[in-house]
Design an enzyme around this catalytic site. Structure first.
Site, PDB file in Angstrom:
ATOM      1  N   LYS A   1       0.843  -1.201   0.000  1.00 57.89           N
ATOM      2  CA  LYS A   1       0.000   0.000   0.000  1.00 57.89           C
ATOM      3  C   LYS A   1       0.873   1.243   0.000  1.00 57.89           C
ATOM      4  O   LYS A   1       2.082   1.189   0.259  1.00 57.89           O
ATOM      5  CB  LYS A   1      -0.911  -0.017   1.229  1.00 57.89           C
ATOM      6  CG  LYS A   1      -0.141  -0.020   2.546  1.00 57.89           C
ATOM      7  CD  LYS A   1      -1.071  -0.036   3.741  1.00 57.89           C
ATOM      8  CE  LYS A   1      -0.270  -0.024   5.042  1.00 57.89           C
ATOM      9  NZ  LYS A   1      -1.128   0.123   6.223  1.00 57.89           N
TER      10      LYS A   1
ATOM     11  N   ARG B   1     -10.515  -0.009  15.010  1.00 55.56           N
ATOM     12  CA  ARG B   1     -10.351   0.746  13.766  1.00 55.56           C
ATOM     13  C   ARG B   1     -11.209   0.035  12.731  1.00 55.56           C
ATOM     14  O   ARG B   1     -12.421   0.167  12.735  1.00 55.56           O
ATOM     15  CB  ARG B   1      -8.864   0.807  13.384  1.00 55.56           C
ATOM     16  CG  ARG B   1      -8.556   1.800  12.273  1.00 55.56           C
ATOM     17  CD  ARG B   1      -7.075   1.844  11.938  1.00 55.56           C
ATOM     18  NE  ARG B   1      -6.607   0.584  11.346  1.00 55.56           N
ATOM     19  CZ  ARG B   1      -5.380   0.419  10.840  1.00 55.56           C
ATOM     20  NH1 ARG B   1      -4.506   1.417  10.880  1.00 55.56           N
ATOM     21  NH2 ARG B   1      -5.031  -0.735  10.311  1.00 55.56           N
TER      22      ARG B   1
ATOM     23  N   HIS C   1      -6.230  -7.339  12.856  1.00 52.41           N
ATOM     24  CA  HIS C   1      -4.993  -6.550  12.838  1.00 52.41           C
ATOM     25  C   HIS C   1      -4.603  -6.154  14.260  1.00 52.41           C
ATOM     26  O   HIS C   1      -5.456  -5.759  15.061  1.00 52.41           O
ATOM     27  CB  HIS C   1      -5.192  -5.291  11.993  1.00 52.41           C
ATOM     28  CG  HIS C   1      -3.923  -4.548  11.686  1.00 52.41           C
ATOM     29  ND1 HIS C   1      -2.860  -5.119  11.027  1.00 52.41           N
ATOM     30  CD2 HIS C   1      -3.546  -3.274  11.943  1.00 52.41           C
ATOM     31  CE1 HIS C   1      -1.889  -4.230  10.884  1.00 52.41           C
ATOM     32  NE2 HIS C   1      -2.284  -3.104  11.453  1.00 52.41           N
TER      33      HIS C   1
ATOM     34  N   ARG D   1       1.397 -10.805   7.257  1.00 49.84           N
ATOM     35  CA  ARG D   1       1.274  -9.634   6.386  1.00 49.84           C
ATOM     36  C   ARG D   1       2.332  -8.575   6.725  1.00 49.84           C
ATOM     37  O   ARG D   1       1.981  -7.512   7.238  1.00 49.84           O
ATOM     38  CB  ARG D   1      -0.111  -8.998   6.526  1.00 49.84           C
ATOM     39  CG  ARG D   1      -1.292  -9.876   6.228  1.00 49.84           C
ATOM     40  CD  ARG D   1      -2.578  -9.050   6.251  1.00 49.84           C
ATOM     41  NE  ARG D   1      -2.666  -8.201   7.427  1.00 49.84           N
ATOM     42  CZ  ARG D   1      -3.233  -8.549   8.577  1.00 49.84           C
ATOM     43  NH1 ARG D   1      -3.769  -9.747   8.726  1.00 49.84           N
ATOM     44  NH2 ARG D   1      -3.269  -7.708   9.592  1.00 49.84           N
TER      45      ARG D   1
ATOM     46  N   TYR E   1      13.452  31.491   6.315  1.00 49.11           N
ATOM     47  CA  TYR E   1      12.328  32.188   6.938  1.00 49.11           C
ATOM     48  C   TYR E   1      12.490  32.300   8.449  1.00 49.11           C
ATOM     49  O   TYR E   1      12.842  31.346   9.129  1.00 49.11           O
ATOM     50  CB  TYR E   1      11.018  31.454   6.649  1.00 49.11           C
ATOM     51  CG  TYR E   1      10.552  31.549   5.222  1.00 49.11           C
ATOM     52  CD1 TYR E   1      10.280  32.782   4.628  1.00 49.11           C
ATOM     53  CD2 TYR E   1      10.351  30.401   4.466  1.00 49.11           C
ATOM     54  CE1 TYR E   1       9.839  32.864   3.318  1.00 49.11           C
ATOM     55  CE2 TYR E   1       9.902  30.472   3.150  1.00 49.11           C
ATOM     56  CZ  TYR E   1       9.647  31.707   2.588  1.00 49.11           C
ATOM     57  OH  TYR E   1       9.202  31.785   1.285  1.00 49.11           O
TER      58      TYR E   1
ATOM     59  N   CYS F   1      11.845  24.949   3.935  1.00 45.61           N
ATOM     60  CA  CYS F   1      10.865  25.649   3.106  1.00 45.61           C
ATOM     61  C   CYS F   1      10.099  24.643   2.237  1.00 45.61           C
ATOM     62  O   CYS F   1      10.339  23.444   2.304  1.00 45.61           O
ATOM     63  CB  CYS F   1      11.568  26.674   2.226  1.00 45.61           C
ATOM     64  SG  CYS F   1      12.652  27.803   3.124  1.00 45.61           S
TER      65      CYS F   1
ATOM     66  N   ASP G   1      10.243  24.019  -0.948  1.00 47.09           N
ATOM     67  CA  ASP G   1      11.005  23.361  -1.999  1.00 47.09           C
ATOM     68  C   ASP G   1      12.487  23.209  -1.687  1.00 47.09           C
ATOM     69  O   ASP G   1      13.232  22.690  -2.521  1.00 47.09           O
ATOM     70  CB  ASP G   1      10.896  24.162  -3.310  1.00 47.09           C
ATOM     71  CG  ASP G   1       9.479  24.584  -3.606  1.00 47.09           C
ATOM     72  OD1 ASP G   1       8.648  23.697  -3.826  1.00 47.09           O
ATOM     73  OD2 ASP G   1       9.197  25.805  -3.602  1.00 47.09           O
TER      74      ASP G   1
END
Length: 382
Positions: free
Chosen positions: A35, A133, A165, A223, A266, A313, A315
């Protein structure tokens, strides 16, 4: 073509890890969890490596992920276990995707899709044994079994699995682990009494941590997820011989000399205490580098570890290399197996107060995955 950054994925490491887990499974079948783009490692190439390592089945969260495996030519059995209303279940049934059901509503949707597809749907029924869950609570489990048996009699559903699970298998000695095993065994007994637990029905409970630490919870199938990618599910117990598969690198975009008392990035959270050299690394929080790596996480650059200097930041972020030589295009390693002195994903997780799952799955789509094999020196790009 050169890229500002790349995540190099060692498929031989994935094969090694799966083989190790298969051995630890003691004869149980292995379903590899792929996943979330194979935990950020690249879905189809990683899935193939998982199967080559000894897994016989694959698991995904969503139907779309399972269908992407089929589109990539993967023919092994695949289970999708997180089903939401309105998903393309007709196509999933037609593509022989196994589906999980935890309540009668989802089971009804699966059955309707099977009728339209003209073939029975393969279903794994999920019991909630204490995680609260997914899964059917034990109070509603008999009703789910009863409805599944009705649909099986109609010929639209085939019950192929009964599963649950763990919540705390990665916490050694946690009392819930034994309680969940007992609850799961109770769910299996109810299924057996109802006639839904024949010899062909697969029983599965164990995740990565349980595969490595709880032999009593193996049942028919295990699993593993994070462990297949070389990251320990229980780091306080060591690495279990696993090898990290991902190495995250970037190339320095800009180098500049700045004077003492220069504020960096920043907010000027970092201020130089001398004349120094700064390097600009073209990765940021849009690429999955957590913003709170600011002033905390380390990278390897110019043969030494450097701490992120100033705020991360969107990027990019900055490193301070002092008087050491650094040039645009030089490689920076954020994390990897640690062979060359670089930080590991586990170190990043420990430093940032999270888990390795988050470190590797956050790496964004702007960062290409470059898949490498022991048998070839040429990287493959999917």
């Amino acid at each position: 073509m050169a890229t500002p950054a790349e995540a190099r994925v060692d498929l031989s490491a994935i094969r090694h890890n799966v083989a190790l887990l298969k051995e630890r499974a003691g004869g149980a079948e292995l379903m590899g969890a792929v996943k979330a783009d194979a935990y950020g490692h690249g879905l189809v190439p990683s899935a193939r490596a998982v199967l080559e390592g000894g897994a016989s089945r694959l698991g995904t969260a969503f139907v779309a992920e399972a269908l992407a495996l089929r589109e990539g030519g993967v023919t092994a059995p695949v289970l999708a276990w997180l089903i939401t209303p309105g998903e393309p279940l007709d196509r999933a049934v037609a593509e022989d995707i196994e589906l999980s059901a935890a309540h009668e509503g989802v089971l009804g949707e699966i059955a309707a899709a099977a009728r339209r597809a003209g073939r029975p749907a393969k279903v794994h029924l999920e019991a909630d044994t204490g995680m609260c869950r997914g899964g059917a609570p034990l109070a509603t489990w008999p009703g789910l079994l009863s409805r599944a048996l009705e649909l099986r009699a109609e010929g639209v559903v085939e019950i192929v699995g009964l599963w649950s699970h763990f919540a705390c298998a990665d916490v050694p000695g946690h009392p819930s682990v034994g309680q969940q095993v007992e609850a799961y065994e109770s769910a299996l007994k109810l299924a057996e009494q109802a006639g839904a637990a024949g010899s062909s029905v697969i029983r599965h409970l164990s995740n990565s941590a349980a595969v490595l630490t709880l032999p009593a919870a193996r049942f028919d199938l295990v699993r593993p997820g994070i462990a297949m990618y070389g990251l320990s599910p229980v780091p306080e117990l060591g690495d279990f011989g696993l090898r990290p598969a991902m190495t995250l690198t970037a190339r320095i975009a800009l180098v500049k000399r700045v004077p003492e008392e220069s504020g960096v990035s920043y907010g000027h959270l970092y201020v130089t205490d001398r004349e120094t050299t700064l390097g600009l690394v073209p990765l940021g929080y849009a690429d999955g580098i957590l913003r709170h790596a600011t002033g905390r996480a380390e990278v390897l650059a110019g043969g030494r570890r450097r701490t992120v200097a100033g705020r991360v930041c969107m990027d990019q972020f900055v490193i301070d290399v002092g008087d050491d030589p650094l040039s645009p295009g030089d490689e920076v390693v954020l994390f990897g197996p640690g062979d060359g002195g670089e930080p590991t994903a586990q170190e990043w997780a420990d430093t940032l107060g999270t888990i390795t799952h988050e470190i590797v799955t956050r790496i964004g789509s702007r960062v290409p995955r470059v898949h490498q094999h022991v048998t070839t020196s040429t990287p493959e790009r999917p």
